[in-house]
Design an enzyme around this catalytic site. Structure first.
Site, PDB file in Angstrom:
ATOM      1  N   ASN A 119      -0.153   7.994  -3.701  1.00  0.00           N
ATOM      2  CA  ASN A 119      -1.259   6.969  -3.586  1.00  0.00           C
ATOM      3  C   ASN A 119      -2.406   6.942  -4.471  1.00  0.00           C
ATOM      4  O   ASN A 119      -3.117   6.041  -4.441  1.00  0.00           O
ATOM      5  CB  ASN A 119      -1.520   6.929  -1.990  1.00  0.00           C
ATOM      6  CG  ASN A 119      -0.309   6.305  -1.074  1.00  0.00           C
ATOM      7  OD1 ASN A 119      -0.420   6.602  -0.016  1.00  0.00           O
ATOM      8  ND2 ASN A 119       0.361   5.375  -1.808  1.00  0.00           N
TER       9      ASN A 119
ATOM     10  N   ASN B 200       0.795  -2.637   5.309  1.00  0.00           N
ATOM     11  CA  ASN B 200      -0.792  -3.012   5.813  1.00  0.00           C
ATOM     12  C   ASN B 200      -1.161  -3.980   4.532  1.00  0.00           C
ATOM     13  O   ASN B 200      -2.041  -5.163   4.905  1.00  0.00           O
ATOM     14  CB  ASN B 200      -1.605  -1.952   5.617  1.00  0.00           C
ATOM     15  CG  ASN B 200      -1.154  -0.877   6.789  1.00  0.00           C
ATOM     16  OD1 ASN B 200      -1.392  -0.964   7.844  1.00  0.00           O
ATOM     17  ND2 ASN B 200      -0.456   0.348   6.305  1.00  0.00           N
TER      18      ASN B 200
ATOM     19  N   HIS C  72      -5.589  -2.216   6.209  1.00  0.00           N
ATOM     20  CA  HIS C  72      -5.499  -0.830   6.334  1.00  0.00           C
ATOM     21  C   HIS C  72      -6.670  -0.932   7.605  1.00  0.00           C
ATOM     22  O   HIS C  72      -6.250  -0.044   8.445  1.00  0.00           O
ATOM     23  CB  HIS C  72      -6.454  -0.129   5.442  1.00  0.00           C
ATOM     24  CG  HIS C  72      -5.547  -0.199   3.964  1.00  0.00           C
ATOM     25  ND1 HIS C  72      -4.257   0.028   4.148  1.00  0.00           N
ATOM     26  CD2 HIS C  72      -5.959  -0.262   2.498  1.00  0.00           C
ATOM     27  CE1 HIS C  72      -3.568  -0.055   2.744  1.00  0.00           C
ATOM     28  NE2 HIS C  72      -4.949  -0.267   1.789  1.00  0.00           N
TER      29      HIS C  72
ATOM     30  N   ASP D 128       4.071   1.441   6.799  1.00  0.00           N
ATOM     31  CA  ASP D 128       3.966   0.597   5.648  1.00  0.00           C
ATOM     32  C   ASP D 128       3.853  -0.757   6.206  1.00  0.00           C
ATOM     33  O   ASP D 128       4.338  -1.176   7.269  1.00  0.00           O
ATOM     34  CB  ASP D 128       5.262   0.879   4.852  1.00  0.00           C
ATOM     35  CG  ASP D 128       4.953   0.544   3.522  1.00  0.00           C
ATOM     36  OD1 ASP D 128       4.181   0.027   3.025  1.00  0.00           O
ATOM     37  OD2 ASP D 128       6.323   0.132   2.804  1.00  0.00           O
TER      38      ASP D 128
HETATM   39  C1  V07 Z   1      -5.124   5.480   7.221  1.00  0.00           C
HETATM   40  C2  V07 Z   1      -4.473   3.336   8.586  1.00  0.00           C
HETATM   41  C3  V07 Z   1      -3.049   3.412   8.945  1.00  0.00           C
HETATM   42  C4  V07 Z   1      -2.163   2.606   8.008  1.00  0.00           C
HETATM   43  C5  V07 Z   1      -1.700   3.425   6.633  1.00  0.00           C
HETATM   44  C6  V07 Z   1      -2.878   3.393   5.439  1.00  0.00           C
HETATM   45  C7  V07 Z   1      -4.228   3.249   6.016  1.00  0.00           C
HETATM   46  C8  V07 Z   1      -5.514   7.091  10.154  1.00  0.00           C
HETATM   47  C9  V07 Z   1      -6.013   8.221   9.112  1.00  0.00           C
HETATM   48  C10 V07 Z   1      -6.539   9.341   9.485  1.00  0.00           C
HETATM   49  C11 V07 Z   1      -6.207  10.593   8.577  1.00  0.00           C
HETATM   50  C12 V07 Z   1      -6.329  11.848   8.731  1.00  0.00           C
HETATM   51  C13 V07 Z   1      -7.291  12.332  10.050  1.00  0.00           C
HETATM   52  C14 V07 Z   1      -7.467  11.246  10.956  1.00  0.00           C
HETATM   53  C15 V07 Z   1      -7.099   9.904  10.602  1.00  0.00           C
HETATM   54  C16 V07 Z   1      -5.516   7.496   7.811  1.00  0.00           C
HETATM   55  C17 V07 Z   1      -5.785   7.411   5.738  1.00  0.00           C
HETATM   56  C18 V07 Z   1      -5.228   5.941   5.933  1.00  0.00           C
HETATM   57  C19 V07 Z   1      -5.914   7.597   4.313  1.00  0.00           C
HETATM   58  F1  V07 Z   1      -7.706  13.345  10.182  1.00  0.00           F
HETATM   59  N1  V07 Z   1      -5.367   6.141   9.658  1.00  0.00           N
HETATM   60  N2  V07 Z   1      -5.446   6.356   8.104  1.00  0.00           N
HETATM   61  N3  V07 Z   1      -6.106   7.938   6.562  1.00  0.00           N
HETATM   62  N4  V07 Z   1      -4.709   4.127   7.013  1.00  0.00           N
END
Ligand code: V07
Length: 265
Positions: free
Chosen positions: A88, A42, A57, A40
């Site tokens: 979300n 971002n 993000h 959290d």
């Molecule tokens: C997201 C980055 C981290 C901060 C929180 C919100 C934004 C990595 C993934 C991801 C998800 C599935 C996967 C590989 C990577 C991701 C979302 C948002 C939706 F198989 N970061 N990240 N997915 N954030």
């Protein structure tokens, strides 16, 4: 003989003197097996810099890269990251679109390294509502890492703990009706087997960044006895030093799982 730690596949890592200092206070044989994280802060990180939320993000993905690498280096066996909750979807469409581009982006750049480092990727959550391109990217990531035996990297995506529990109840009732089990078979262990985390140990440690003191519908069943660690540091600013602090604090806590401590007996 000195014990060498390269089995996890992370290889060498250059640590800063401050990081080395904290690592020395950590017992490498008592690293939490399963660490879960609520990523959290971002949006606030971006706003304080006069940047769009998407910039927060994007920087958050950088933190994911770093945290995954370092967790593997430390010998954490299961890392579960809360990337997108079922709640979300109420965000502005433009932000959702951007967020939905991140799994593909992350996997595109990181998959070779994940494979090399023996990391296995898994999804916790309902893939049904996810856009086709996200499902495809994740399916590819799961497939490419499915035979890996090192750290398990769970992404909770379109995940909500109450929904997970309701889904488990439904599946259990189906098995009951089909005669695959009877009422007296129902136990905590059996029920846990219907959750997305079936077969995994419960988290030893939950880390939440961004200054809120809540669980926010994350792993409600699984966190029953977890140690909780909160920091006001925003996720894009979360680094190795903070993970080391969390693990050090975790090791200084006394976990009783509901029992009394020996000195009270
Ligand atoms: C997201 C980055 C981290 C901060 C929180 C919100 C934004 C990595 C993934 C991801 C998800 C599935 C996967 C590989 C990577 C991701 C979302 C948002 C939706 F198989 N970061 N990240 N997915 N954030």
């Amino acid at each position: 003989m000195p014990c060498r730690r390269e089995k996890s596949g992370a290889g060498q890592m250059e640590l800063t003197p401050r990081e080395e200092e904290i690592l020395k206070e950590i017992d490498r044989d008592r690293i939490p097996v399963h660490v879960a994280m609520i990523m959290d802060g971002n949006g606030r990180w971006a706003r304080e810099r006069g940047l769009p939320r998407s910039a927060g993000h994007r920087q958050g993905v950088e933190t994911v890269r770093e945290v995954v690498r370092f967790s593997n280096y430390l010998g954490i066996k299961v890392l579960t990251l809360f990337a997108f909750s079922t709640e979300n979807w109420r965000r502005p469409l433009q932000e959702i679109d951007f967020l939905m581009s991140l799994p593909e982006q992350y996997l595109q750049s990181e998959l070779p390294e994940l494979v090399r480092n023996n990391v296995r990727v898994k999804l916790l959550g309902d893939p049904e509502r996810l856009p086709e391109k996200v499902r495809r990217a994740i399916a590819k990531g799961l497939e490419a890492t499915s035979s890996n035996s090192g750290m398990l990297l769970n992404f909770a995506l379109n995940y909500g703990a109450r929904m997970e529990i309701v889904r488990a109840v439904r599946a259990m009732l189906r098995d009951l009706q089909q005669g695959k089990l009877k009422e007296t078979d129902i136990s905590e262990e059996l029920f846990a087997g219907y959750l997305y985390t079936a077969g995994l140990p419960d988290p030893d440690l939950l880390i939440r960044t961004g200054g809120e003191f809540r669980i926010s519908n994350f792993l409600l069943w699984q966190l029953a006895y977890s140690e909780l660690w909160f920091t006001s540091v925003y996720w894009p600013d979360f680094g190795r030093i903070h993970l080391l602090q969390a693990i050090r604090d975790f090791q200084q806590r006394e976990r009783r799982f509901g029992r009394i401590s020996p000195e009270q007996r």
